[in-house]
Design a protein around this motif. Structure first.
Motif, PDB file in Angstrom:
ATOM      1  N   ALA A  22       0.845  -1.200   0.000  1.00 33.67           N
ATOM      2  CA  ALA A  22       0.000   0.000   0.000  1.00 33.67           C
ATOM      3  C   ALA A  22       0.879   1.248   0.000  1.00 33.67           C
ATOM      4  N   GLY A  23       0.472   2.232  -0.796  1.00 34.87           N
ATOM      5  CA  GLY A  23       1.225   3.477  -0.829  1.00 34.87           C
ATOM      6  C   GLY A  23       2.320   3.500  -1.864  1.00 34.87           C
ATOM      7  N   SER A  24       2.257   2.601  -2.863  1.00 41.05           N
ATOM      8  CA  SER A  24       3.334   2.556  -3.846  1.00 41.05           C
ATOM      9  C   SER A  24       3.109   3.530  -4.994  1.00 41.05           C
ATOM     10  N   GLY A  25       1.905   4.093  -5.154  1.00 33.50           N
ATOM     11  CA  GLY A  25       1.674   5.003  -6.272  1.00 33.50           C
ATOM     12  C   GLY A  25       0.271   5.565  -6.225  1.00 33.50           C
ATOM     13  N   THR A  26      -0.167   6.182  -7.326  1.00 28.43           N
ATOM     14  CA  THR A  26      -1.498   6.785  -7.350  1.00 28.43           C
ATOM     15  C   THR A  26      -2.307   6.349  -8.562  1.00 28.43           C
ATOM     16  N   ASP A  27      -1.853   5.305  -9.288  1.00 26.05           N
ATOM     17  CA  ASP A  27      -2.570   4.903 -10.502  1.00 26.05           C
ATOM     18  C   ASP A  27      -3.945   4.342 -10.170  1.00 26.05           C
ATOM     19  N   ILE A  28      -3.979   3.311  -9.307  1.00 18.77           N
ATOM     20  CA  ILE A  28      -5.252   2.714  -8.889  1.00 18.77           C
ATOM     21  C   ILE A  28      -5.354   2.944  -7.390  1.00 18.77           C
ATOM     22  N   TRP A  33       0.254   0.717 -10.981  1.00 15.48           N
ATOM     23  CA  TRP A  33      -0.249  -0.399 -11.804  1.00 15.48           C
ATOM     24  C   TRP A  33       0.772  -1.513 -11.897  1.00 15.48           C
ATOM     25  N   GLN A  34       2.071  -1.187 -11.758  1.00 19.03           N
ATOM     26  CA  GLN A  34       3.079  -2.254 -11.783  1.00 19.03           C
ATOM     27  C   GLN A  34       2.874  -3.220 -10.616  1.00 19.03           C
ATOM     28  N   GLN A  35       2.639  -2.642  -9.428  1.00 21.39           N
ATOM     29  CA  GLN A  35       2.434  -3.493  -8.250  1.00 21.39           C
ATOM     30  C   GLN A  35       1.196  -4.360  -8.446  1.00 21.39           C
ATOM     31  N   PHE A  36       0.143  -3.787  -9.003  1.00 23.60           N
ATOM     32  CA  PHE A  36      -1.067  -4.560  -9.250  1.00 23.60           C
ATOM     33  C   PHE A  36      -0.779  -5.734 -10.180  1.00 23.60           C
ATOM     34  N   ALA A  37      -0.040  -5.448 -11.295  1.00 25.61           N
ATOM     35  CA  ALA A  37       0.225  -6.513 -12.271  1.00 25.61           C
ATOM     36  C   ALA A  37       1.054  -7.618 -11.645  1.00 25.61           C
ATOM     37  N   VAL A  38       2.126  -7.234 -10.939  1.00 25.33           N
ATOM     38  CA  VAL A  38       2.991  -8.242 -10.320  1.00 25.33           C
ATOM     39  C   VAL A  38       2.214  -9.038  -9.278  1.00 25.33           C
ATOM     40  N   GLY A  39       1.368  -8.332  -8.508  1.00 26.35           N
ATOM     41  CA  GLY A  39       0.578  -9.010  -7.484  1.00 26.35           C
ATOM     42  C   GLY A  39      -0.348 -10.043  -8.085  1.00 26.35           C
ATOM     43  N   ILE A  40      -1.043  -9.686  -9.161  1.00 25.14           N
ATOM     44  CA  ILE A  40      -1.960 -10.638  -9.792  1.00 25.14           C
ATOM     45  C   ILE A  40      -1.193 -11.832 -10.353  1.00 25.14           C
ATOM     46  N   LEU A  41      -0.039 -11.542 -11.002  1.00 30.96           N
ATOM     47  CA  LEU A  41       0.765 -12.620 -11.591  1.00 30.96           C
ATOM     48  C   LEU A  41       1.189 -13.619 -10.521  1.00 30.96           C
ATOM     49  N   PHE A  42       1.781 -13.099  -9.422  1.00 28.17           N
ATOM     50  CA  PHE A  42       2.292 -14.025  -8.408  1.00 28.17           C
ATOM     51  C   PHE A  42       1.159 -14.705  -7.651  1.00 28.17           C
ATOM     52  N   SER A  43       0.025 -14.022  -7.485  1.00 29.77           N
ATOM     53  CA  SER A  43      -1.111 -14.676  -6.832  1.00 29.77           C
ATOM     54  C   SER A  43      -1.582 -15.870  -7.655  1.00 29.77           C
TER      55      SER A  43
ATOM     56  N   MET B  59       2.506  10.930  12.443  1.00 24.39           N
ATOM     57  CA  MET B  59       3.261  11.568  11.358  1.00 24.39           C
ATOM     58  C   MET B  59       2.498  11.483  10.040  1.00 24.39           C
ATOM     59  N   TRP B  60       1.796  10.341   9.854  1.00 25.19           N
ATOM     60  CA  TRP B  60       0.993  10.144   8.649  1.00 25.19           C
ATOM     61  C   TRP B  60      -0.100  11.211   8.583  1.00 25.19           C
ATOM     62  N   TYR B  61      -0.705  11.479   9.764  1.00 19.28           N
ATOM     63  CA  TYR B  61      -1.807  12.439   9.823  1.00 19.28           C
ATOM     64  C   TYR B  61      -1.303  13.861   9.607  1.00 19.28           C
ATOM     65  N   THR B  62      -0.159  14.221  10.212  1.00 22.62           N
ATOM     66  CA  THR B  62       0.304  15.610  10.130  1.00 22.62           C
ATOM     67  C   THR B  62       1.037  15.888   8.829  1.00 22.62           C
ATOM     68  N   GLN B  63       1.857  14.918   8.361  1.00 15.23           N
ATOM     69  CA  GLN B  63       2.675  15.213   7.173  1.00 15.23           C
ATOM     70  C   GLN B  63       2.083  14.644   5.895  1.00 15.23           C
ATOM     71  N   ASP B  64       1.083  13.762   6.024  1.00 15.46           N
ATOM     72  CA  ASP B  64       0.385  13.209   4.863  1.00 15.46           C
ATOM     73  C   ASP B  64       1.355  12.538   3.882  1.00 15.46           C
ATOM     74  N   SER B  65       2.305  11.786   4.434  1.00 12.46           N
ATOM     75  CA  SER B  65       3.263  11.108   3.577  1.00 12.46           C
ATOM     76  C   SER B  65       3.029   9.599   3.657  1.00 12.46           C
ATOM     77  N   ASP B  70       3.203   3.133   5.197  1.00 10.23           N
ATOM     78  CA  ASP B  70       3.954   1.901   4.990  1.00 10.23           C
ATOM     79  C   ASP B  70       4.498   1.359   6.304  1.00 10.23           C
ATOM     80  N   MET B  71       5.090   2.277   7.089  1.00  9.03           N
ATOM     81  CA  MET B  71       5.691   1.874   8.360  1.00  9.03           C
ATOM     82  C   MET B  71       4.637   1.269   9.283  1.00  9.03           C
ATOM     83  N   VAL B  72       3.483   1.942   9.383  1.00  9.80           N
ATOM     84  CA  VAL B  72       2.421   1.460  10.274  1.00  9.80           C
ATOM     85  C   VAL B  72       1.945   0.074   9.840  1.00  9.80           C
ATOM     86  N   ILE B  73       1.660  -0.074   8.527  1.00  6.74           N
ATOM     87  CA  ILE B  73       1.106  -1.349   8.045  1.00  6.74           C
ATOM     88  C   ILE B  73       2.106  -2.483   8.269  1.00  6.74           C
ATOM     89  N   HIS B  74       3.380  -2.209   7.971  1.00  6.53           N
ATOM     90  CA  HIS B  74       4.367  -3.280   8.117  1.00  6.53           C
ATOM     91  C   HIS B  74       4.571  -3.662   9.579  1.00  6.53           C
TER      92      HIS B  74
END
Lengths: 170, 116
Positions: A22-28, A33-43, B59-65, B70-74
């Motif tokens: 999560a958080g790798s881009g803003t496409d979807i 979309w690269q993460q989506f494609a790789v994820g579907i392939l490996f799944s 930090m996610w809430y204040t800086q919106d990064s 990622d850190m929280v989820i992992h």
């Protein structure tokens, strides 16, 4: 049935992959979309190889209601765990222990339920599952402070956890 | 405010980890040491991870990064894996110890030995 196992495995793997990336881009939404494609392939690959490993005898755990019960179950479990931790912390400082291995009968029918109960018992400090009798569904529990030598139910060892697990898995 | 919460969580986690280490030295045999060593340490680790989650969420809430998301989820996934693997390992050690003939010291009752 093999097709259903395959579909369930693929979807579970894809969801896990998407949570990890999560958080790798803003496409979807928030994925690229690269993460989506790789994820579907490996799944798909994992689904083909391991479709009979992840899904056991039946698909009862796919039901979302059971997942909700499992998440709610974390509440009483953490309460139980915090109480036991403080108790064991006091025992570590004072050195006052009364150990023993007791046998507790359970009424859980599924293997997953037994596994979850013994894992929960082990994760609670003060109780440690040493062995399980698979035929009679009894657990041998090493208890740091033996209060009852012949427990009738798992109530005295693990509180209300067995009730919650039965609700989630049966 | 956030920093205070993080410090309190870290202190709780460290206290439980320290008590677990003391317990390993104080308790008499392998079973009681497993109680202290594996489980107090898990509880401590949960609190230190919770500190990371709280800090990351703030930090996610204040800086919106998304880096902090990622850190929280992992960290949450790491805690879940810890909760599944730790009791399995403790159970395996205890079972192997009992099968190789190490009996609990000062035990008031040992049903497993009587059955076998």
């Amino acid at each position: 049935m093999p097709l259903l196992n395959f579909i369930v495995t693929v979807i579970a793997c894809l969801i896990f992959y998407l949570i990890l990336t999560a958080g790798s881009g803003t496409d979807i939404l928030i994925w690229s979309w690269q993460q989506f494609a790789v994820g579907i392939l490996f799944s798909l690959v994992v689904g083909m190889v391991g479709r009979n490993v992840l899904v056991g005898k039946d698909l009862r755990m796919v039901n979302p209601r059971r997942w909700v019960v499992l998440i709610v179950y974390l509440g009483p479990f953490f309460l139980e765990m915090a109480k036991a931790n403080i108790d064991v912390a006091i025992r570590i400082i004072t050195g006052n222990i009364n150990p023993g291995i007791v046998k507790i009968p359970t009424n859980l029918k599924t293997d997953l339920g037994i596994t979850m109960l013994s894992n929960s018992i082990t994760l609670t400090p003060g109780t440690l599952t040493v062995d399980v009798d698979e035929k009679t569904r009894e657990l041998y529990v090493h208890w740091l402070d033996v209060k009852v030598k012949e427990p009738e139910t798992s109530e005295s060892v693990s509180g209300s956890l067995e009730k919650w697990i039965r609700r989630a898995t049966e | 405010m956030i920093l205070e919460i993080v410090i309190i969580l870290l202190i709780i986690g460290l206290v439980f980890n320290l008590l677990g280490s003391i317990g390993i030295l104080r308790f008499p045999d392998v079973y009681t040491r497993l109680h202290a060593g594996s489980k107090c340490a898990t509880f401590g680790s949960i609190f230190t991870s919770l500190a990371v989650v709280v800090y990351g969420s703030a930090m996610w809430y204040t800086q919106d990064s998304m880096v902090y998301a990622d850190m929280v989820i992992h960290t949450v996934i790491a805690v879940i894996c810890l909760l599944i693997t730790n009791p399995t390992g403790a159970h395996a050690i205890a079972r192997a110890a009992h099968r190789s003939g190490i009996m609990p010291i000062r035990a008031v009752v040992d049903r497993l030995k009587e059955e076998k």
